[in-house]
Design a protein around this motif. Structure first.
Motif, short mmCIF file in Angstrom:
data_model
loop_
_atom_site.label_atom_id
_atom_site.label_comp_id
_atom_site.label_asym_id
_atom_site.label_seq_id
_atom_site.Cartn_x
_atom_site.Cartn_y
_atom_site.Cartn_z
N ILE A 46 0.84 -1.20 0.00
CA ILE A 46 0.00 0.00 0.00
C ILE A 46 0.87 1.24 0.00
CG2 ILE A 46 -1.71 1.31 1.34
CD1 ILE A 46 -2.99 -1.29 2.15
N SER A 254 -4.04 -6.12 -0.24
CA SER A 254 -3.58 -4.77 -0.60
C SER A 254 -4.19 -4.30 -1.90
CB SER A 254 -2.05 -4.74 -0.69
OG SER A 254 -1.46 -5.09 0.53
N MET A 258 -6.42 -0.96 -2.50
CA MET A 258 -5.95 0.09 -3.41
C MET A 258 -6.89 0.28 -4.61
SD MET A 258 -1.78 -0.09 -3.26
CE MET A 258 -1.65 -1.81 -3.76
#
Length: 268
Positions: A46, A254, A258
């Motif tokens: 991230i 992640s 995102m």
């Protein structure tokens, strides 16, 4: 990518954080009885696009504990805001897993102007029936301490069915955090089970992603209800995801976070 670690003084003591990257801040909140280490492999991922900050909840990891009577989801959320104040961060995206999801939800419900986006991973739905069902019930991490250390084996075996088969490293990381948490390794679960979540979800106005790990028997059945009670939220199932989702599948976790944040116009 380098992970920076520091202690941040706030009014209740010091909070330990680990962070990576630059850009819009993303606060990561862990489950009971873990620590920032739950996001050890997530932070650099991230952090490639955002300023990823994993905090140890008060009393967990290396963060100072609160007085016992102050251990509530609401107070833990206040501590998180105190941390953001100390870091000079007015608006953030908040990501929480299990207990961390309850804290993240409370942050969004209590101060929506400061939560630009909300990700609830493996979030329980704690309403009156659940509180009644769990009242007085043995907690998964509740084992009797014994001089010979047999309780560590019992704790390992009680958690093992919810972890990937044969993944010794993940269980070792869990045990290390559980030992450091002390009594909060059990009390943290009770704190969640006392939370009146059904009165808080209607107050959430932040764009919300609800992540549902399909192999998490505790959280997966609750995910649709969590999503239904938060207006405009999105529900994402993660196949083969288990209780330790962020450190079991850091790349998948992640990317889900995102991809969701990329759909929003985030600004401080």
């Amino acid at each position: 990518m380098t992970i920076d670690r520091q202690f941040v003084p706030i009014r209740s003591g010091c909070i330990h954080i680990a962070s990576a990257g630059q850009g819009f801040p993303v606060l990561l909140l862990h489950q009971t009885p873990r620590s920032w280490d739950e996001y050890r492999d997530v932070l650099p991922l991230i952090g490639a696009r955002y300023r990823a900050i994993a905090m140890d909840t008060a009393g967990f990891g290396d963060s100072d504990a609160l007085p016992a009577a102050d251990n509530t989801i609401e107070r833990w959320a206040e501590v998180a805001f105190d941390l953001l104040d100390a870091l000079g961060l007015q608006r953030v995206a908040v990501v929480g897993h299990h207990t961390g999801a309850a804290v993240a939800l409370e942050m969004a419900a209590s101060r929506p102007e400061r939560v630009s986006a909300l990700v609830l991973s493996a979030c329980p739905f704690v309403d009156a029936p659940r509180r009644a069902t769990h009242h007085g019930k043995r907690i998964i991490d509740e084992v009797e301490r014994k001089p010979g250390g047999e309780h560590l084996t019992e704790l390992w075996q009680r958690r093992m069915p919810f972890y990937p088969p044969g993944d010794i490293a993940l269980l070792e990381r869990f045990i290390a955090d559980a030992l450091k948490a002390g009594h909060l390794a059990v009390e943290g679960h009770r704190v969640v089970n006392r939370y009146a979540m059904e009165t808080r979800t209607p107050l959430v106005t932040s764009p919300t992603l609800v992540i549902a790990p399909t192999e998490d028997p505790h959280a997966f059945p609750a995910a649709p209800r969590v999503a239904q009670t938060i207006a405009g939220s999105r529900l994402l199932n993660i196949e083969r995801g288990m209780v330790p989702l962020p450190d079991q599948m850091p790349e998948v976790f992640s990317e889900a976070v995102m991809e969701f944040l990329a759909t929003l116009k985030l600004s401080g």
